[in-house]
Design a protein around this motif. Structure first.
Motif, PDB file in Angstrom:
ATOM      1  N   ALA A   1      11.446 -62.875 -27.871  1.00 21.00           N
ATOM      2  CA  ALA A   1      10.592 -62.715 -29.044  1.00 21.00           C
ATOM      3  C   ALA A   1       9.119 -62.818 -28.654  1.00 21.00           C
ATOM      4  CB  ALA A   1      10.930 -63.794 -30.074  1.00 21.00           C
ATOM      5  N   PRO A   2       8.245 -62.153 -29.405  1.00 26.92           N
ATOM      6  CA  PRO A   2       6.813 -62.282 -29.134  1.00 26.92           C
ATOM      7  C   PRO A   2       6.379 -63.744 -29.213  1.00 26.92           C
ATOM      8  CG  PRO A   2       7.227 -60.477 -30.655  1.00 26.92           C
ATOM      9  CD  PRO A   2       8.518 -61.215 -30.504  1.00 26.92           C
ATOM     10  N   GLY A   3       5.640 -64.201 -28.235  1.00 27.08           N
ATOM     11  CA  GLY A   3       5.128 -65.563 -28.209  1.00 27.08           C
ATOM     12  C   GLY A   3       6.149 -66.630 -27.846  1.00 27.08           C
ATOM     13  N   ALA A   4       7.366 -66.210 -27.456  1.00 29.68           N
ATOM     14  CA  ALA A   4       8.407 -67.181 -27.089  1.00 29.68           C
ATOM     15  C   ALA A   4       8.050 -67.878 -25.785  1.00 29.68           C
ATOM     16  CB  ALA A   4       9.750 -66.470 -26.931  1.00 29.68           C
ATOM     17  N   THR A   5       8.543 -69.097 -25.646  1.00 27.98           N
ATOM     18  CA  THR A   5       8.403 -69.810 -24.384  1.00 27.98           C
ATOM     19  C   THR A   5       9.529 -69.353 -23.463  1.00 27.98           C
ATOM     20  OG1 THR A   5       7.382 -71.719 -25.440  1.00 27.98           O
ATOM     21  CG2 THR A   5       8.378 -72.073 -23.264  1.00 27.98           C
ATOM     22  N   VAL A   6       9.173 -68.870 -22.303  1.00 27.86           N
ATOM     23  CA  VAL A   6      10.133 -68.354 -21.328  1.00 27.86           C
ATOM     24  C   VAL A   6      10.243 -69.354 -20.182  1.00 27.86           C
ATOM     25  CG1 VAL A   6      10.667 -66.450 -19.746  1.00 27.86           C
ATOM     26  CG2 VAL A   6       9.509 -65.982 -21.925  1.00 27.86           C
ATOM     27  N   SER A   7      11.463 -69.768 -19.878  1.00 26.83           N
ATOM     28  CA  SER A   7      11.701 -70.679 -18.750  1.00 26.83           C
ATOM     29  C   SER A   7      12.114 -69.881 -17.527  1.00 26.83           C
ATOM     30  CB  SER A   7      12.816 -71.674 -19.087  1.00 26.83           C
ATOM     31  OG  SER A   7      12.412 -72.536 -20.103  1.00 26.83           O
ATOM     32  N   VAL A   8      11.565 -70.265 -16.391  1.00 30.61           N
ATOM     33  CA  VAL A   8      11.860 -69.598 -15.127  1.00 30.61           C
ATOM     34  C   VAL A   8      12.357 -70.651 -14.149  1.00 30.61           C
ATOM     35  CG1 VAL A   8      10.900 -68.248 -13.235  1.00 30.61           C
ATOM     36  CG2 VAL A   8      10.023 -67.919 -15.552  1.00 30.61           C
ATOM     37  N   MET A   9      13.576 -70.472 -13.656  1.00 31.21           N
ATOM     38  CA  MET A   9      14.153 -71.408 -12.700  1.00 31.21           C
ATOM     39  C   MET A   9      14.196 -70.730 -11.333  1.00 31.21           C
ATOM     40  SD  MET A   9      17.924 -73.207 -12.615  1.00 31.21           S
ATOM     41  CE  MET A   9      17.783 -73.679 -14.310  1.00 31.21           C
ATOM     42  N   ASN A  10      13.563 -71.361 -10.355  1.00 34.05           N
ATOM     43  CA  ASN A  10      13.554 -70.837  -8.992  1.00 34.05           C
ATOM     44  C   ASN A  10      14.641 -71.566  -8.197  1.00 34.05           C
ATOM     45  OD1 ASN A  10      13.136 -70.057  -6.379  1.00 34.05           O
ATOM     46  ND2 ASN A  10      10.963 -70.536  -6.333  1.00 34.05           N
ATOM     47  N   MET A  11      15.748 -70.881  -7.964  1.00 33.20           N
ATOM     48  CA  MET A  11      16.857 -71.483  -7.231  1.00 33.20           C
ATOM     49  C   MET A  11      16.828 -71.120  -5.740  1.00 33.20           C
ATOM     50  SD  MET A  11      19.915 -71.322 -10.042  1.00 33.20           S
ATOM     51  CE  MET A  11      19.875 -69.573 -10.297  1.00 33.20           C
ATOM     52  N   ASP A  12      15.758 -70.469  -5.302  1.00 35.87           N
ATOM     53  CA  ASP A  12      15.590 -70.122  -3.892  1.00 35.87           C
ATOM     54  C   ASP A  12      14.882 -71.259  -3.152  1.00 35.87           C
ATOM     55  OD1 ASP A  12      16.814 -67.602  -3.909  1.00 35.87           O
ATOM     56  OD2 ASP A  12      14.964 -66.595  -4.522  1.00 35.87           O
ATOM     57  N   GLY A  13      14.888 -71.180  -1.845  1.00 39.72           N
ATOM     58  CA  GLY A  13      14.220 -72.168  -1.014  1.00 39.72           C
ATOM     59  C   GLY A  13      12.783 -71.811  -0.703  1.00 39.72           C
ATOM     60  N   GLU A  14      12.260 -70.788  -1.352  1.00 40.94           N
ATOM     61  CA  GLU A  14      10.876 -70.362  -1.137  1.00 40.94           C
ATOM     62  C   GLU A  14      10.155 -70.250  -2.468  1.00 40.94           C
ATOM     63  OE1 GLU A  14       9.734 -67.585   1.678  1.00 40.94           O
ATOM     64  OE2 GLU A  14      11.561 -67.698   2.847  1.00 40.94           O
ATOM     65  N   ASN A  15       8.830 -70.312  -2.440  1.00 52.12           N
ATOM     66  CA  ASN A  15       8.026 -70.165  -3.649  1.00 52.12           C
ATOM     67  C   ASN A  15       8.018 -68.717  -4.108  1.00 52.12           C
ATOM     68  OD1 ASN A  15       7.418 -72.857  -3.292  1.00 52.12           O
ATOM     69  ND2 ASN A  15       5.414 -72.466  -2.397  1.00 52.12           N
ATOM     70  N   HIS A  16       7.928 -68.530  -5.426  1.00 52.87           N
ATOM     71  CA  HIS A  16       7.830 -67.205  -6.028  1.00 52.87           C
ATOM     72  C   HIS A  16       6.795 -67.253  -7.144  1.00 52.87           C
ATOM     73  CE1 HIS A  16      11.352 -65.767  -3.917  1.00 52.87           C
ATOM     74  NE2 HIS A  16      12.141 -66.677  -4.485  1.00 52.87           N
ATOM     75  N   THR A  17       6.419 -66.080  -7.627  1.00 55.14           N
ATOM     76  CA  THR A  17       5.588 -65.990  -8.831  1.00 55.14           C
ATOM     77  C   THR A  17       6.261 -65.041  -9.809  1.00 55.14           C
ATOM     78  OG1 THR A  17       4.213 -64.092  -8.192  1.00 55.14           O
ATOM     79  CG2 THR A  17       3.468 -66.281  -7.469  1.00 55.14           C
TER      80      THR A  17
END
Length: 76
Positions: free
Chosen positions: A13-29
């Motif tokens: 939805a517009p303006g929704a809070t989106v969660s991002v889970m990084n399950m890798d062993g390296e940094n991402h954007t």
């Protein structure tokens, strides 16, 4: 993010809070390809959040560290 791939919901939805889970062993954007729609850094093993754009549309994004990582966030 897992295996250097994004998994995205069908839409948010517009303006929704989106969660991002990084399950890798390296940094991402999670960086919008155009404009300043969103840009967050997810260090290895962490979960971060960002606010989805308020304007409906398709927002291609990428990882600034790994050019093969791309996806599209659909806001509707």
């Amino acid at each position: 993010m897992s295996g250097f791939k994004y998994t995205v919901p069908a839409s948010v939805a517009p303006g929704a809070t989106v969660s991002v889970m990084n399950m890798d062993g390296e940094n991402h954007t999670v960086t919008a390809d155009a404009g300043n729609a969103f840009d967050v850094k997810a260090t290895a093993g962490t979960t971060v959040t960002f606010v989805a754009p308020k304007r409906p549309g398709s927002y291609p994004f990428h990882c600034t560290y790994h050019s093969n990582m791309t996806a599209v966030l659909v806001v509707k």
